[in-house]
Design a protein around this motif. Structure first.
Motif, mmCIF file in Angstrom:
data_model
loop_
_atom_site.group_PDB
_atom_site.id
_atom_site.type_symbol
_atom_site.label_atom_id
_atom_site.label_comp_id
_atom_site.label_asym_id
_atom_site.label_seq_id
_atom_site.Cartn_x
_atom_site.Cartn_y
_atom_site.Cartn_z
ATOM 1 N N ALA A 88 30.860 -72.990 39.081
ATOM 2 C CA ALA A 88 31.677 -73.857 38.246
ATOM 3 C C ALA A 88 32.818 -73.046 37.640
ATOM 4 N N ASP A 89 33.740 -73.741 36.998
ATOM 5 C CA ASP A 89 34.850 -73.081 36.313
ATOM 6 C C ASP A 89 34.355 -72.150 35.209
ATOM 7 N N THR A 90 33.138 -72.383 34.723
ATOM 8 C CA THR A 90 32.549 -71.521 33.698
ATOM 9 C C THR A 90 31.968 -70.238 34.284
ATOM 10 N N GLY A 91 31.874 -70.154 35.626
ATOM 11 C CA GLY A 91 31.219 -69.026 36.274
ATOM 12 C C GLY A 91 29.767 -69.307 36.628
ATOM 13 N N GLN A 92 29.207 -70.351 36.040
ATOM 14 C CA GLN A 92 27.818 -70.737 36.301
ATOM 15 C C GLN A 92 27.659 -71.174 37.765
ATOM 16 N N THR A 93 26.550 -70.777 38.377
ATOM 17 C CA THR A 93 26.270 -71.239 39.734
ATOM 18 C C THR A 93 25.608 -72.615 39.670
ATOM 19 N N LEU A 94 26.245 -73.588 40.331
ATOM 20 C CA LEU A 94 25.680 -74.941 40.366
ATOM 21 C C LEU A 94 24.706 -75.079 41.538
ATOM 22 N N MET A 95 25.130 -74.614 42.709
ATOM 23 C CA MET A 95 24.286 -74.674 43.897
ATOM 24 C C MET A 95 24.502 -73.392 44.707
ATOM 25 N N THR A 96 23.537 -73.087 45.567
ATOM 26 C CA THR A 96 23.630 -71.937 46.458
ATOM 27 C C THR A 96 23.409 -72.407 47.890
ATOM 28 N N VAL A 97 24.249 -71.912 48.819
ATOM 29 C CA VAL A 97 24.038 -72.220 50.237
ATOM 30 C C VAL A 97 22.850 -71.381 50.708
ATOM 31 N N VAL A 98 21.747 -72.044 51.070
ATOM 32 C CA VAL A 98 20.529 -71.315 51.440
ATOM 33 C C VAL A 98 20.298 -71.288 52.946
ATOM 34 N N ALA A 99 20.988 -72.116 53.699
ATOM 35 C CA ALA A 99 20.878 -72.072 55.162
ATOM 36 C C ALA A 99 22.117 -72.743 55.740
ATOM 37 N N ASP A 100 22.523 -72.269 56.912
ATOM 38 C CA ASP A 100 23.775 -72.766 57.496
ATOM 39 C C ASP A 100 23.743 -72.554 59.009
ATOM 40 N N GLU A 101 23.886 -73.607 59.756
ATOM 41 C CA GLU A 101 23.853 -73.508 61.215
ATOM 42 C C GLU A 101 25.267 -73.436 61.830
ATOM 43 N N VAL A 102 26.290 -73.416 60.985
ATOM 44 C CA VAL A 102 27.658 -73.368 61.490
ATOM 45 C C VAL A 102 28.291 -72.001 61.229
ATOM 46 N N GLY A 103 28.189 -71.508 59.994
ATOM 47 C CA GLY A 103 28.659 -70.164 59.679
ATOM 48 C C GLY A 103 29.974 -70.084 58.938
ATOM 49 N N VAL A 104 30.769 -71.156 59.021
ATOM 50 C CA VAL A 104 32.067 -71.178 58.345
ATOM 51 C C VAL A 104 32.306 -72.574 57.786
ATOM 52 N N HIS A 105 32.503 -72.649 56.473
ATOM 53 C CA HIS A 105 32.905 -73.906 55.849
ATOM 54 C C HIS A 105 34.090 -73.618 54.950
ATOM 55 N N ASP A 106 34.947 -74.615 54.759
ATOM 56 C CA ASP A 106 36.213 -74.410 54.070
ATOM 57 C C ASP A 106 36.134 -74.836 52.603
ATOM 58 N N THR A 107 36.898 -74.116 51.765
ATOM 59 C CA THR A 107 37.088 -74.616 50.397
ATOM 60 C C THR A 107 38.533 -74.431 49.927
ATOM 61 N N ILE A 108 39.473 -74.301 50.852
ATOM 62 C CA ILE A 108 40.878 -74.196 50.445
ATOM 63 C C ILE A 108 41.752 -75.316 51.009
ATOM 64 N N GLY A 109 41.234 -76.085 51.960
ATOM 65 C CA GLY A 109 42.056 -77.110 52.623
ATOM 66 C C GLY A 109 42.292 -78.365 51.803
ATOM 67 N N GLY A 110 41.501 -78.556 50.745
ATOM 68 C CA GLY A 110 41.697 -79.716 49.885
ATOM 69 C C GLY A 110 41.200 -81.008 50.506
ATOM 70 N N ALA A 111 41.485 -82.109 49.813
ATOM 71 C CA ALA A 111 41.056 -83.440 50.247
ATOM 72 C C ALA A 111 42.266 -84.258 50.655
ATOM 73 N N CYS A 112 42.096 -85.095 51.677
ATOM 74 C CA CYS A 112 43.219 -85.938 52.074
ATOM 75 C C CYS A 112 43.404 -87.079 51.078
ATOM 76 N N SER A 113 44.628 -87.521 50.957
ATOM 77 C CA SER A 113 44.967 -88.631 50.068
ATOM 78 C C SER A 113 46.025 -89.484 50.741
ATOM 79 N N GLN A 114 46.234 -90.664 50.219
ATOM 80 C CA GLN A 114 47.300 -91.508 50.769
ATOM 81 C C GLN A 114 48.649 -90.790 50.654
ATOM 82 N N GLU A 115 48.815 -90.068 49.521
ATOM 83 C CA GLU A 115 50.095 -89.386 49.303
ATOM 84 C C GLU A 115 50.298 -88.253 50.309
#
Ligand SMILES: [Zn+2]
Length: 221
Positions: A88-115
């Motif tokens: 979180a913005d506070t530094g607190q961990t909300l969730m942890t990725v404990v298993a992953d069958e893909v290996g790469v997930h994004d967190t910089i691409g953002g969300a699509c919008s009508q705009e």
């Protein structure tokens, strides 16, 4: 909104335990649930190559919410995979990725919008459904509005960064039935948009359903 589909073969929770929730998210649809501390959410990319836009909030205080910047800075990597602490913005961990069958997930691409669709793909996309609309529709059930939407996670989305810093949105690395599992470290509100985008390859130009399974370790059940 969830719909019931035939149970796919081989798609099961990545974490052992009692199943406390098992729902489908329709193609282009939103979804949300509170995942209790200690429980594990498995997200199943049923048909492959489906971006799942995701925001996290502390259930007891939604002012504490996922921060892509803090998460990236703390783990010193722009990629989310097994071991990533989703902070979180506070530094607190909300969730942890404990298993992953893909290996790469994004967190910089953002969300699509009508705009953003209109800007990137032209005026004819103006009325196409988009992730921001899903977030607003589903978030309203929890008292969340536009001010509560921050930079999100894109599960199963492939956003490579070139040496010159350019971002790409390219064909996914996921495949039918691939899964990622997140353990809640505190009671966490998970807000999802099963991305409706049809103007770039993030959903293979054909949005498809995903499955959400929450399991509880037997000792806590
Ligand atoms: Zn989207």
């Amino acid at each position: 909104m969830t719909i019931t589909l035939p149970q796919p073969a081989g798609s099961v929770a990545l974490a052992p335990g009692a199943v406390v929730l098992d729902e489908y998210v329709e193609a282009r649809g939103p979804w949300s649930a509170v995942v209790a501390a200690g429980d594990v959410l498995t997200i199943v990319d049923l048909d492959g190559n489906q971006a799942v836009d995701c925001l996290l909030y502390a259930a007891e205080n939604t002012a504490v919410r996922y921060s892509a910047a803090v998460t990236i800075a703390q783990q010193r990597s722009i990629v989310l995979t097994t071991g990533s602490a989703l902070r979180a913005d506070t530094g607190q961990t909300l969730m942890t990725v404990v298993a992953d069958e893909v290996g790469v997930h994004d967190t910089i691409g953002g969300a699509c919008s009508q705009e953003s669709n209109t800007l990137r793909y032209g005026q004819h996309t103006r009325e196409q459904h988009a992730c921001v609309e899903n977030f607003l529709i589903e978030g309203s059930r929890w008292g969340l509005g536009k001010r509560d939407l921050v930079s999100n996670i894109n599960w199963f989305m492939n956003v490579p960064v070139d040496p010159d810093g350019a971002l790409g949105i390219v064909d996914g690395l996921s495949a039918p039935g691939k899964r990622v599992a997140l353990r809640a470290e505190v009671d966490t509100l998970v807000l999802v948009s099963n991305c409706p985008q049809i103007n770039n390859p993030c959903n293979g130009f054909d949005p498809t359903p995903v499955r959400m399974i929450v399991t509880r370790p037997e000792e806590a059940a």
